[in-house]
Write a protein that holds these residues in place. Structure first.
Motif, PDB file in Angstrom:
ATOM      1  N   THR A  29      15.753  57.854  75.891  1.00  0.00           N
ATOM      2  CA  THR A  29      14.735  59.043  76.255  1.00  0.00           C
ATOM      3  C   THR A  29      15.085  60.090  77.976  1.00  0.00           C
ATOM      4  OG1 THR A  29      12.923  58.030  77.901  1.00  0.00           O
ATOM      5  CG2 THR A  29      12.234  58.342  75.870  1.00  0.00           C
ATOM      6  N   ARG A  30      16.738  58.845  77.894  1.00  0.00           N
ATOM      7  CA  ARG A  30      17.715  58.855  79.386  1.00  0.00           C
ATOM      8  C   ARG A  30      18.556  60.410  79.344  1.00  0.00           C
ATOM      9  NH1 ARG A  30      21.063  54.129  80.706  1.00  0.00           N
ATOM     10  NH2 ARG A  30      21.901  55.490  82.610  1.00  0.00           N
ATOM     11  N   ARG A  31      18.844  60.598  77.500  1.00  0.00           N
ATOM     12  CA  ARG A  31      19.111  62.534  78.004  1.00  0.00           C
ATOM     13  C   ARG A  31      17.412  62.659  76.839  1.00  0.00           C
ATOM     14  NH1 ARG A  31      24.422  63.391  76.130  1.00  0.00           N
ATOM     15  NH2 ARG A  31      24.449  65.300  75.321  1.00  0.00           N
ATOM     16  N   ASP A  32      18.651  64.010  77.155  1.00  0.00           N
ATOM     17  CA  ASP A  32      17.290  65.517  76.468  1.00  0.00           C
ATOM     18  C   ASP A  32      17.183  65.079  74.593  1.00  0.00           C
ATOM     19  OD1 ASP A  32      15.311  67.264  76.347  1.00  0.00           O
ATOM     20  OD2 ASP A  32      16.430  68.607  76.700  1.00  0.00           O
ATOM     21  N   ALA A  33      17.075  64.254  74.505  1.00  0.00           N
ATOM     22  CA  ALA A  33      17.125  64.030  73.090  1.00  0.00           C
ATOM     23  C   ALA A  33      15.474  64.137  71.971  1.00  0.00           C
ATOM     24  CB  ALA A  33      17.880  62.594  72.189  1.00  0.00           C
ATOM     25  N   GLU A  34      15.434  64.050  70.677  1.00  0.00           N
ATOM     26  CA  GLU A  34      13.626  64.106  70.699  1.00  0.00           C
ATOM     27  C   GLU A  34      14.112  62.380  69.751  1.00  0.00           C
ATOM     28  OE1 GLU A  34      13.048  67.408  67.307  1.00  0.00           O
ATOM     29  OE2 GLU A  34      13.593  69.131  69.363  1.00  0.00           O
ATOM     30  N   VAL A  35      13.192  62.066  70.665  1.00  0.00           N
ATOM     31  CA  VAL A  35      12.717  60.526  69.856  1.00  0.00           C
ATOM     32  C   VAL A  35      11.044  60.617  69.688  1.00  0.00           C
ATOM     33  CG1 VAL A  35      13.241  57.822  70.619  1.00  0.00           C
ATOM     34  CG2 VAL A  35      14.557  60.227  72.141  1.00  0.00           C
ATOM     35  N   THR A  36      11.569  60.012  67.964  1.00  0.00           N
ATOM     36  CA  THR A  36      10.609  59.570  67.212  1.00  0.00           C
ATOM     37  C   THR A  36      10.642  58.489  66.879  1.00  0.00           C
ATOM     38  OG1 THR A  36      10.276  61.571  66.487  1.00  0.00           O
ATOM     39  CG2 THR A  36       8.825  59.791  64.776  1.00  0.00           C
ATOM     40  N   LEU A  37       8.769  57.736  67.328  1.00  0.00           N
ATOM     41  CA  LEU A  37       9.496  55.729  66.938  1.00  0.00           C
ATOM     42  C   LEU A  37       8.595  55.565  65.928  1.00  0.00           C
ATOM     43  CD1 LEU A  37       9.610  52.758  69.182  1.00  0.00           C
ATOM     44  CD2 LEU A  37       7.956  53.033  67.629  1.00  0.00           C
ATOM     45  N   VAL A  38       8.661  55.500  64.727  1.00  0.00           N
ATOM     46  CA  VAL A  38       7.434  54.862  63.773  1.00  0.00           C
ATOM     47  C   VAL A  38       7.419  53.431  63.204  1.00  0.00           C
ATOM     48  CG1 VAL A  38       7.368  55.634  61.017  1.00  0.00           C
ATOM     49  CG2 VAL A  38       9.265  56.373  62.555  1.00  0.00           C
ATOM     50  N   ASN A  39       6.112  52.893  63.230  1.00  0.00           N
ATOM     51  CA  ASN A  39       5.410  51.915  63.090  1.00  0.00           C
ATOM     52  C   ASN A  39       3.976  51.361  62.470  1.00  0.00           C
ATOM     53  OD1 ASN A  39       6.519  48.942  64.358  1.00  0.00           O
ATOM     54  ND2 ASN A  39       4.280  49.660  65.785  1.00  0.00           N
ATOM     55  N   PRO A  40       4.105  51.128  61.939  1.00  0.00           N
ATOM     56  CA  PRO A  40       2.873  50.739  60.777  1.00  0.00           C
ATOM     57  C   PRO A  40       1.437  50.733  61.595  1.00  0.00           C
ATOM     58  CG  PRO A  40       4.506  48.968  60.418  1.00  0.00           C
ATOM     59  CD  PRO A  40       4.506  48.915  60.976  1.00  0.00           C
ATOM     60  N   ARG A  41       1.442  50.032  62.827  1.00  0.00           N
ATOM     61  CA  ARG A  41       0.755  49.954  63.829  1.00  0.00           C
ATOM     62  C   ARG A  41       0.519  50.499  64.965  1.00  0.00           C
ATOM     63  NH1 ARG A  41       2.816  45.470  62.956  1.00  0.00           N
ATOM     64  NH2 ARG A  41       2.712  45.008  61.502  1.00  0.00           N
ATOM     65  N   PRO A  42      -1.070  51.089  65.518  1.00  0.00           N
ATOM     66  CA  PRO A  42      -0.380  51.737  67.425  1.00  0.00           C
ATOM     67  C   PRO A  42      -0.430  50.657  68.112  1.00  0.00           C
ATOM     68  CG  PRO A  42      -2.663  51.346  65.741  1.00  0.00           C
ATOM     69  CD  PRO A  42      -2.056  51.102  64.839  1.00  0.00           C
ATOM     70  N   ASP A  77       3.034  54.619  60.497  1.00  0.00           N
ATOM     71  CA  ASP A  77       3.625  55.413  59.168  1.00  0.00           C
ATOM     72  C   ASP A  77       4.585  54.032  59.115  1.00  0.00           C
ATOM     73  OD1 ASP A  77       3.434  56.458  56.654  1.00  0.00           O
ATOM     74  OD2 ASP A  77       3.202  58.590  58.132  1.00  0.00           O
ATOM     75  N   GLU A  78       4.656  54.430  58.000  1.00  0.00           N
ATOM     76  CA  GLU A  78       5.454  52.514  56.952  1.00  0.00           C
ATOM     77  C   GLU A  78       6.860  53.681  56.377  1.00  0.00           C
ATOM     78  OE1 GLU A  78       4.173  49.799  55.575  1.00  0.00           O
ATOM     79  OE2 GLU A  78       5.960  49.705  54.357  1.00  0.00           O
ATOM     80  N   ALA A  79       8.450  53.475  56.963  1.00  0.00           N
ATOM     81  CA  ALA A  79       8.893  54.067  56.511  1.00  0.00           C
ATOM     82  C   ALA A  79       9.204  53.062  54.885  1.00  0.00           C
ATOM     83  CB  ALA A  79      10.531  53.748  57.303  1.00  0.00           C
ATOM     84  N   THR A  80       9.770  54.369  53.512  1.00  0.00           N
ATOM     85  CA  THR A  80       9.717  53.826  52.326  1.00  0.00           C
ATOM     86  C   THR A  80      11.024  53.324  51.837  1.00  0.00           C
ATOM     87  OG1 THR A  80       8.795  56.107  51.775  1.00  0.00           O
ATOM     88  CG2 THR A  80       7.441  53.937  52.134  1.00  0.00           C
ATOM     89  N   ARG A  81      11.961  54.528  52.880  1.00  0.00           N
ATOM     90  CA  ARG A  81      12.844  55.269  52.131  1.00  0.00           C
ATOM     91  C   ARG A  81      14.229  55.106  53.299  1.00  0.00           C
ATOM     92  NH1 ARG A  81      15.687  58.876  48.735  1.00  0.00           N
ATOM     93  NH2 ARG A  81      17.915  57.537  48.123  1.00  0.00           N
ATOM     94  N   ILE A  82      15.597  55.555  53.652  1.00  0.00           N
ATOM     95  CA  ILE A  82      15.894  56.470  54.102  1.00  0.00           C
ATOM     96  C   ILE A  82      17.282  56.939  53.318  1.00  0.00           C
ATOM     97  CG2 ILE A  82      18.113  56.028  55.855  1.00  0.00           C
ATOM     98  CD1 ILE A  82      16.596  53.209  56.989  1.00  0.00           C
ATOM     99  N   ASP A  83      16.829  58.491  53.603  1.00  0.00           N
ATOM    100  CA  ASP A  83      17.857  58.606  52.783  1.00  0.00           C
ATOM    101  C   ASP A  83      19.367  59.214  53.675  1.00  0.00           C
ATOM    102  OD1 ASP A  83      19.197  61.200  51.081  1.00  0.00           O
ATOM    103  OD2 ASP A  83      17.080  62.177  50.535  1.00  0.00           O
ATOM    104  N   THR A  84      19.915  58.763  53.253  1.00  0.00           N
ATOM    105  CA  THR A  84      21.067  59.117  54.533  1.00  0.00           C
ATOM    106  C   THR A  84      22.179  60.954  54.138  1.00  0.00           C
ATOM    107  OG1 THR A  84      22.713  57.697  52.957  1.00  0.00           O
ATOM    108  CG2 THR A  84      22.233  56.343  55.166  1.00  0.00           C
ATOM    109  N   ALA A  85      21.731  61.270  52.563  1.00  0.00           N
ATOM    110  CA  ALA A  85      21.859  62.346  52.310  1.00  0.00           C
ATOM    111  C   ALA A  85      21.527  63.362  53.094  1.00  0.00           C
ATOM    112  CB  ALA A  85      22.406  62.344  50.668  1.00  0.00           C
ATOM    113  N   ARG A  86      19.832  63.593  53.012  1.00  0.00           N
ATOM    114  CA  ARG A  86      19.371  64.506  53.361  1.00  0.00           C
ATOM    115  C   ARG A  86      19.682  63.898  54.627  1.00  0.00           C
ATOM    116  NH1 ARG A  86      13.568  64.550  52.161  1.00  0.00           N
ATOM    117  NH2 ARG A  86      14.107  62.832  51.279  1.00  0.00           N
ATOM    118  N   GLY A  87      19.721  63.078  55.991  1.00  0.00           N
ATOM    119  CA  GLY A  87      19.366  62.922  56.676  1.00  0.00           C
ATOM    120  C   GLY A  87      18.075  62.462  57.499  1.00  0.00           C
ATOM    121  N   ALA A  88      17.028  61.783  56.778  1.00  0.00           N
ATOM    122  CA  ALA A  88      16.174  61.739  56.759  1.00  0.00           C
ATOM    123  C   ALA A  88      15.669  60.135  56.079  1.00  0.00           C
ATOM    124  CB  ALA A  88      14.945  62.502  55.426  1.00  0.00           C
ATOM    125  N   VAL A  89      13.900  60.543  56.616  1.00  0.00           N
ATOM    126  CA  VAL A  89      13.271  58.893  56.345  1.00  0.00           C
ATOM    127  C   VAL A  89      12.084  59.440  55.779  1.00  0.00           C
ATOM    128  CG1 VAL A  89      12.123  57.306  57.385  1.00  0.00           C
ATOM    129  CG2 VAL A  89      14.057  57.710  58.728  1.00  0.00           C
TER     130      VAL A  89
END
Ligand SMILES: Cc1cc2nc3c(=O)[nH]c(=O)nc-3n(C[C@H](O)[C@H](O)[C@H](O)COP(=O)(O)OP(=O)(O)OC[C@H]3O[C@@H](n4cnc5c(N)ncnc54)[C@H](O)[C@@H]3O)c2cc1C
Length: 403
Positions: A29-42, A77-89
């Motif tokens: 967050t030092r930079r103006d980026a949109e940071v999203t963290l995924v974790n299975p529990r709060p 939530d839980e990440a189930t797959r990293i789709d590198t072609a789409r750039g998506a989790v």
């Protein structure tokens, strides 16, 4: 490198809200980026206190939100797959998170035990859920019921001491050597402390669990250890998300990276913590490494976003802190490349150091969340990585292409 065309800001997804992922997310967050963290529990899990959870002296959790910078979006939530072609989790809920950059920080857990009966009759304690089940099993057993702890490494030692101090009759099945990463002098002091606590330490040839039953652990040499509750701390494993996603991993499943922690397959992905294998030669499983690796992973991405050269990693170690119950501990000093040295501290002073380390580890994350970039690490150019880089084939040998 790609950017979110809607806002012009880089989208970074961090998978895993442990020591490494939280540190990385906050620093980003030092930079103006949109940071999203995924974790299975709060919750943020203080894994380094899970043996205390089992012993009933700490709950080992905090609100994850309290550790995160305001600008980090938390997705439970839980990440189930990293789709590198789409750039998506892809997430277990069916949601998808698109990214320009990804931090892979899924941590570790125990290895699936291959010893017959262990999966059915022994309780692992490497995740919050495991440790809570182990705690329930211990609480359900009468105070005098025998407990066996399998594994002579730090987790087994700390769990055995914690329970013995609470009056439980404990046998520690080391698998051969008590505290294999300790200096012999520190090991002798540790053995004396465990003896004083009443822990029966089984070591040497034959002291390896060969089978676990409902009330027994059988050893390689035929001995039978009575155990109403068996805790399993042997082995190391990591989630298979990288492998499942077709990314290159080392033999244990850690994401294979170069010395900038960047995936050997995809320059948008960096790894940190227990799940990272830089050059196929990972650091020891530890929050001592996970925290600086987390901030280093963030610094690499910040450099990429700024168009500058990302730094190479070099984490220096200082030692190992073990608690041996609440009133005593052992602090083993080490060289920066993590080899045990003769000097060590024990007793109450070591317990105080260990507690200060646990407290400051959590506090450091909170500080980084409020003032990203404030926490600094003494990145030592240690000999281990120099030696490693002089062995150019090692990375290739460790690689296991799983696509
Ligand atoms: C009992 C015990 C005592 C320890 N004591 C010490 C100690 O004294 N000193 C020390 O240095 N180390 C210690 N360790 C080791 C230390 O806890 C780990 O090395 C450290 O937690 C690694 O940090 P990490 O961020 O890589 O992973 P973790 O802390 O394991 O965090 C990973 C996070 O990622 C999440 N995750 C996993 N898969 C997914 C997914 N698919 N999608 C989303 N999220 C996911 C996990 O649920 C978890 O929240 C101890 C460990 C144990 C078990």
């Amino acid at each position: 490198m790609g950017e979110n065309t809607g806002t012009g800001r880089h989208r970074v997804v961090v998978i895993g809200g442990g020591y490494a992922g939280t540190m990385a997310a906050n620093r980003l967050t030092r930079r103006d980026a949109e940071v999203t963290l995924v974790n299975p529990r709060p919750e943020f899990v203080e894994r380094i206190r899970l043996h205390q959870l089992v012993g009933g002296t700490h709950d080992a959790v905090h609100r994850l939100r309290d550790v995160l910078a305001e600008r980090v979006a938390l997705v439970v939530d839980e990440a189930t797959r990293i789709d590198t072609a789409r750039g998506a989790v892809d997430l277990a809920s069916g949601r998808t998170l698109e990214y320009d950059y990804l931090v892979y920080a899924v941590g570790s857990a125990g290895a699936e035990p291959t010893v017959p009966g262990a999966a059915e009759f022994a309780h692992p304690l490497s995740t919050l859920e495991d440790a809570r089940r182990a705690r329930a099993a211990v609480e359900a057993a009468p105070l005098g019921a025998p407990v066996a702890v399998v594994g002579g490494g730090p987790t087994g030692i700390e769990a055995a001491a914690e329970l013995a101090e609470r009056g439980r009759p404990v046998t520690l099945v080391t698998g051969g050597v008590l505290g294999p990463s300790l200096h012999p002098a520190a090991r002798r002091a540790l053995a004396a402390r465990l003896r004083a606590l009443g822990v029966l330490v089984l070591d040497g040839a034959g002291a390896r669990a060969a089978e676990v039953g409902p009330a027994v652990v059988r050893l390689d040499d035929g001995r039978a250890v009575r155990s109403d509750v068996t805790l399993w701390t042997a082995g190391f494993g990591v989630p298979d998300l990288a492998a499942r996603s077709g990314l290159s991993t080392d033999g244990a499943g850690r994401l294979l990276t170069d010395e900038t922690l960047t995936s050997v397959d995809d320059p948008r992905i960096v790894a940190a913590g227990d799940a990272a294998a830089p050059s196929g030669a990972p650091y020891r499983m530890s929050c001592q490494a996970a925290l600086p690796l987390g901030s280093h992973a963030a610094d690499v991405l910040l450099a990429r976003m700024a168009g500058t050269t990302p730094p190479t990693v070099a984490v220096g170690f200082v030692g190992q802190c073990l608690s041996t119950g609440r009133s005593s501990g052992l602090v083993q000093t080490a060289s920066t490349d993590d080899r045990a040295r003769a000097p060590f501290v024990r007793g109450r002073a070591a317990a105080a150091i260990k507690e200060a380390v646990c407290w400051s580890t959590y506090a450091g994350l909170v500080v980084e969340g409020r003032h990203p970039g404030l926490v600094q690490w003494a990145f030592v150019k240690d000999g281990r990585r120099r030696r490693l880089l002089e062995a150019p084939r090692r990375c290739d040998a460790a690689r296991s292409r799983t696509a």
